[in-house]
Write a protein that holds these residues in place. Structure first.
Motif, PDB file in Angstrom:
ATOM      1  N   PHE A 194     -11.605  46.634 -32.914  1.00 57.30           N
ATOM      2  CA  PHE A 194     -12.572  45.745 -32.291  1.00 57.30           C
ATOM      3  C   PHE A 194     -11.902  44.678 -31.416  1.00 57.30           C
ATOM      4  O   PHE A 194     -10.791  44.225 -31.702  1.00 57.30           O
ATOM      5  CB  PHE A 194     -13.422  45.055 -33.351  1.00 57.30           C
ATOM      6  CG  PHE A 194     -14.278  46.003 -34.150  1.00 57.30           C
ATOM      7  CD1 PHE A 194     -15.299  46.710 -33.541  1.00 57.30           C
ATOM      8  CD2 PHE A 194     -14.044  46.195 -35.503  1.00 57.30           C
ATOM      9  CE1 PHE A 194     -16.084  47.583 -34.269  1.00 57.30           C
ATOM     10  CE2 PHE A 194     -14.813  47.062 -36.239  1.00 57.30           C
ATOM     11  CZ  PHE A 194     -15.842  47.765 -35.621  1.00 57.30           C
ATOM     12  N   LYS A 195     -12.627  44.296 -30.361  1.00 62.04           N
ATOM     13  CA  LYS A 195     -12.231  43.182 -29.498  1.00 62.04           C
ATOM     14  C   LYS A 195     -13.304  42.109 -29.563  1.00 62.04           C
ATOM     15  O   LYS A 195     -14.496  42.414 -29.460  1.00 62.04           O
ATOM     16  CB  LYS A 195     -12.062  43.656 -28.050  1.00 62.04           C
ATOM     17  CG  LYS A 195     -10.937  44.662 -27.869  1.00 62.04           C
ATOM     18  CD  LYS A 195     -10.804  45.061 -26.403  1.00 62.04           C
ATOM     19  CE  LYS A 195      -9.672  46.066 -26.206  1.00 62.04           C
ATOM     20  NZ  LYS A 195      -9.539  46.478 -24.785  1.00 62.04           N
ATOM     21  N   ARG A 196     -12.868  40.865 -29.723  1.00 62.25           N
ATOM     22  CA  ARG A 196     -13.849  39.789 -29.868  1.00 62.25           C
ATOM     23  C   ARG A 196     -14.569  39.537 -28.553  1.00 62.25           C
ATOM     24  O   ARG A 196     -13.951  39.443 -27.488  1.00 62.25           O
ATOM     25  CB  ARG A 196     -13.174  38.505 -30.345  1.00 62.25           C
ATOM     26  CG  ARG A 196     -14.183  37.451 -30.807  1.00 62.25           C
ATOM     27  CD  ARG A 196     -13.528  36.293 -31.487  1.00 62.25           C
ATOM     28  NE  ARG A 196     -12.801  35.460 -30.551  1.00 62.25           N
ATOM     29  CZ  ARG A 196     -12.038  34.432 -30.900  1.00 62.25           C
ATOM     30  NH1 ARG A 196     -11.882  34.158 -32.181  1.00 62.25           N
ATOM     31  NH2 ARG A 196     -11.418  33.727 -30.000  1.00 62.25           N
ATOM     32  N   VAL A 204     -19.688  32.250 -36.097  1.00 64.06           N
ATOM     33  CA  VAL A 204     -20.129  33.617 -35.846  1.00 64.06           C
ATOM     34  C   VAL A 204     -19.228  34.222 -34.768  1.00 64.06           C
ATOM     35  O   VAL A 204     -19.129  33.690 -33.673  1.00 64.06           O
ATOM     36  CB  VAL A 204     -21.600  33.659 -35.400  1.00 64.06           C
ATOM     37  CG1 VAL A 204     -22.061  35.099 -35.204  1.00 64.06           C
ATOM     38  CG2 VAL A 204     -22.480  32.949 -36.404  1.00 64.06           C
ATOM     39  N   GLN A 205     -18.580  35.330 -35.098  1.00 66.50           N
ATOM     40  CA  GLN A 205     -17.744  36.050 -34.148  1.00 66.50           C
ATOM     41  C   GLN A 205     -18.302  37.454 -33.958  1.00 66.50           C
ATOM     42  O   GLN A 205     -18.531  38.173 -34.931  1.00 66.50           O
ATOM     43  CB  GLN A 205     -16.302  36.121 -34.633  1.00 66.50           C
ATOM     44  CG  GLN A 205     -15.663  34.751 -34.833  1.00 66.50           C
ATOM     45  CD  GLN A 205     -14.221  34.831 -35.254  1.00 66.50           C
ATOM     46  OE1 GLN A 205     -13.335  35.100 -34.451  1.00 66.50           O
ATOM     47  NE2 GLN A 205     -13.972  34.605 -36.527  1.00 66.50           N
ATOM     48  N   ILE A 206     -18.542  37.823 -32.716  1.00 66.34           N
ATOM     49  CA  ILE A 206     -19.126  39.114 -32.379  1.00 66.34           C
ATOM     50  C   ILE A 206     -18.050  39.977 -31.718  1.00 66.34           C
ATOM     51  O   ILE A 206     -17.337  39.521 -30.824  1.00 66.34           O
ATOM     52  CB  ILE A 206     -20.331  38.960 -31.452  1.00 66.34           C
ATOM     53  CG1 ILE A 206     -21.406  38.079 -32.118  1.00 66.34           C
ATOM     54  CG2 ILE A 206     -20.931  40.309 -31.097  1.00 66.34           C
ATOM     55  CD1 ILE A 206     -21.287  36.618 -31.799  1.00 66.34           C
ATOM     56  N   TYR A 207     -17.955  41.223 -32.173  1.00 69.94           N
ATOM     57  CA  TYR A 207     -16.901  42.125 -31.702  1.00 69.94           C
ATOM     58  C   TYR A 207     -17.503  43.367 -31.061  1.00 69.94           C
ATOM     59  O   TYR A 207     -18.546  43.872 -31.490  1.00 69.94           O
ATOM     60  CB  TYR A 207     -16.001  42.544 -32.869  1.00 69.94           C
ATOM     61  CG  TYR A 207     -15.201  41.408 -33.451  1.00 69.94           C
ATOM     62  CD1 TYR A 207     -13.925  41.123 -32.972  1.00 69.94           C
ATOM     63  CD2 TYR A 207     -15.719  40.618 -34.466  1.00 69.94           C
ATOM     64  CE1 TYR A 207     -13.187  40.081 -33.499  1.00 69.94           C
ATOM     65  CE2 TYR A 207     -14.987  39.572 -35.001  1.00 69.94           C
ATOM     66  CZ  TYR A 207     -13.723  39.303 -34.514  1.00 69.94           C
ATOM     67  OH  TYR A 207     -12.985  38.270 -35.035  1.00 69.94           O
ATOM     68  N   SER A 208     -16.808  43.844 -30.040  1.00 73.98           N
ATOM     69  CA  SER A 208     -17.171  45.087 -29.368  1.00 73.98           C
ATOM     70  C   SER A 208     -16.143  46.148 -29.713  1.00 73.98           C
ATOM     71  O   SER A 208     -14.949  45.856 -29.849  1.00 73.98           O
ATOM     72  CB  SER A 208     -17.207  44.861 -27.847  1.00 73.98           C
ATOM     73  OG  SER A 208     -17.441  46.074 -27.163  1.00 73.98           O
ATOM     74  N   GLY A 209     -16.614  47.388 -29.872  1.00 74.54           N
ATOM     75  CA  GLY A 209     -15.696  48.471 -30.201  1.00 74.54           C
ATOM     76  C   GLY A 209     -16.184  49.791 -29.658  1.00 74.54           C
ATOM     77  O   GLY A 209     -17.276  49.886 -29.087  1.00 74.54           O
ATOM     78  N   VAL A 254     -20.544  45.914 -39.826  1.00 76.01           N
ATOM     79  CA  VAL A 254     -20.197  46.893 -38.792  1.00 76.01           C
ATOM     80  C   VAL A 254     -21.428  47.749 -38.514  1.00 76.01           C
ATOM     81  O   VAL A 254     -22.062  48.263 -39.438  1.00 76.01           O
ATOM     82  CB  VAL A 254     -19.009  47.779 -39.221  1.00 76.01           C
ATOM     83  CG1 VAL A 254     -18.771  48.893 -38.204  1.00 76.01           C
ATOM     84  CG2 VAL A 254     -17.751  46.927 -39.369  1.00 76.01           C
ATOM     85  N   VAL A 255     -21.763  47.888 -37.218  1.00 74.85           N
ATOM     86  CA  VAL A 255     -22.956  48.627 -36.795  1.00 74.85           C
ATOM     87  C   VAL A 255     -22.534  49.802 -35.937  1.00 74.85           C
ATOM     88  O   VAL A 255     -21.848  49.622 -34.924  1.00 74.85           O
ATOM     89  CB  VAL A 255     -23.925  47.716 -36.005  1.00 74.85           C
ATOM     90  CG1 VAL A 255     -25.165  48.496 -35.585  1.00 74.85           C
ATOM     91  CG2 VAL A 255     -24.303  46.491 -36.820  1.00 74.85           C
ATOM     92  N   ASP A 256     -22.927  50.999 -36.320  1.00 78.77           N
ATOM     93  CA  ASP A 256     -22.649  52.186 -35.514  1.00 78.77           C
ATOM     94  C   ASP A 256     -23.546  52.188 -34.280  1.00 78.77           C
ATOM     95  O   ASP A 256     -24.699  51.740 -34.331  1.00 78.77           O
ATOM     96  CB  ASP A 256     -22.898  53.443 -36.344  1.00 78.77           C
ATOM     97  CG  ASP A 256     -22.418  54.698 -35.629  1.00 78.77           C
ATOM     98  OD1 ASP A 256     -21.242  55.074 -35.806  1.00 78.77           O
ATOM     99  OD2 ASP A 256     -23.216  55.290 -34.880  1.00 78.77           O
ATOM    100  N   GLY A 257     -23.023  52.696 -33.171  1.00 80.51           N
ATOM    101  CA  GLY A 257     -23.771  52.703 -31.924  1.00 80.51           C
ATOM    102  C   GLY A 257     -25.086  53.453 -32.003  1.00 80.51           C
ATOM    103  O   GLY A 257     -26.029  53.148 -31.256  1.00 80.51           O
ATOM    104  N   LEU A 259     -22.503  46.345 -26.590  1.00 80.75           N
ATOM    105  CA  LEU A 259     -21.398  45.958 -27.441  1.00 80.75           C
ATOM    106  C   LEU A 259     -20.710  47.187 -28.031  1.00 80.75           C
ATOM    107  O   LEU A 259     -19.501  47.187 -28.268  1.00 80.75           O
ATOM    108  CB  LEU A 259     -21.890  45.065 -28.577  1.00 80.75           C
ATOM    109  CG  LEU A 259     -22.268  43.627 -28.183  1.00 80.75           C
ATOM    110  CD1 LEU A 259     -22.974  42.953 -29.332  1.00 80.75           C
ATOM    111  CD2 LEU A 259     -21.030  42.843 -27.789  1.00 80.75           C
ATOM    112  N   ALA A 260     -21.496  48.232 -28.311  1.00 80.53           N
ATOM    113  CA  ALA A 260     -20.935  49.468 -28.837  1.00 80.53           C
ATOM    114  C   ALA A 260     -20.536  50.359 -27.666  1.00 80.53           C
ATOM    115  O   ALA A 260     -21.129  51.395 -27.394  1.00 80.53           O
ATOM    116  CB  ALA A 260     -21.966  50.169 -29.736  1.00 80.53           C
TER     117      ALA A 260
END
Length: 314
Positions: free
Chosen positions: A187-189, A204-209, A275-278, A311-312
């Motif tokens: 993940f990247k923030r 709150v930190q949101i990550y993209s992956g 963690v949320v799947d696309g 984000l996904a």
């Protein structure tokens, strides 16, 4: 509260509610079966100032003969109404403290009970309702015991199913995030915000992956005496233009959750990672934004995040 980002950069909106609508919780109900002679009966009640405890008997209680030793300044006056007795502490009990409650029933039976402080330990959760059976061999009591046995069996089966569902790669990633090992994840923030809330501060930190999104909630408990505990986490779809305040009734979506501790003591900090799947962003009509919420133990919403499918990233 943080205002929404301009439209061009608004992949998400993060808001933390210092005051939000309370959510309901399951009531902690159990049964106590009293055996032996009157002077041998020992029943413990686990009490907390956060919830009243109701005792239900098979016959009416007598108010004049029902009393709590040393209650002044520590408890509300014990209430006796019909077949019910109400106990409510004014402050938490220390681990070593014990209070004796005696309940007089209509047939002259005296029931002594010991009040102790509730804890997070299994079997010592706060009692909200206790059904007291003096003669456990009665048909009513036997039916209650059978019902409780079936309930425990169903609970064990559900635990097995839950542990199986949580043994996934996404849960492993959430565990790494919650433990602070972010560099070991893909993940990247994307965003980070710090908010001040009632009783707790939340980062709150949101990550993209790749085909996944993730959110890390870092909660600092500012309450001087009460621990912070997670009650529930929700991930639901939200329609365009729908207001996330106070509650969204969207379709629920799956996610992986891990935290680094069961509770956050006063003055300490803990992590909750999701963690949320696309695929969770997809609907029958295309795609949707998702609302991710965390609720603390008293039923109040601590924080919520609006997530966009971008984000996904692929």
């Amino acid at each position: 509260m943080w205002n929404a980002l301009p439209f061009r950069s608004a992949l998400l909106v993060v808001l933390v509610a210092s005051v939000a609508a309370a959510r309901g919780r399951d009531v902690n109900v159990r049964s106590a079966y009293i055996h032996g002679r009157q002077d041998e009966r020992v029943v413990r009640l686990y009490v907390t100032p956060e919830a009243a405890t109701v005792l239900r008997f098979q016959q009416p209680c007598v108010a004049a003969g029902t009393w709590l030793l040393g209650w002044e300044g520590r408890f509300e006056p014990v209430a006796c109404a019909g077949k019910r007795v109400l106990v409510e502490p004014l402050q938490p009990l220390e681990p070593e403290e014990r209070f004796i409650l005696r309940v007089l029933l209509a047939d002259g039976t005296e029931v002594p009970l010991t009040l102790v402080g509730a804890t997070k330990e299994e079997g010592r959760w706060p009692d909200q309702q206790v059904n007291v059976f003096i003669e456990p061999e009665t048909r009513e009591a036997l039916q209650e015991q059978l019902k409780n046995a079936r309930k425990r069996e169903d609970g064990l089966l559900e635990d097995v199913r839950r542990f199986h569902r949580q043994d996934t790669p996404d849960h492993a990633l959430a565990k790494l995030l919650a433990s602070g090992a972010i560099k070991q994840t893909p993940f990247k923030r994307w965003r980070k915000r710090v908010f001040k809330g009632e009783g707790a501060d939340t980062t709150v930190q949101i990550y993209s992956g790749k085909a996944k999104a993730a959110v890390l909630f870092t909660v600092t408990n500012r309450d001087p005496s009460k621990p912070w505990r997670l009650l529930e986490t929700r991930l639901v779809t939200i329609r365009p233009g729908e207001d996330p305040e106070p509650y969204v009734f969207g379709d629920t979506k799956p996610f992986a959750l891990r935290s680094d501790r069961e509770e956050i003591a006063p003055g300490e900090t803990g992590n909750v990672a999701v963690v949320v799947d696309g695929r969770a962003f997809r609907t029958d009509t295309g795609s949707a934004r998702l609302l991710l919420e965390i609720y603390r133990e008293d039923g109040w919403r601590q924080a919520y995040v609006l997530l966009d499918e971008r984000l996904a990233r692929e």
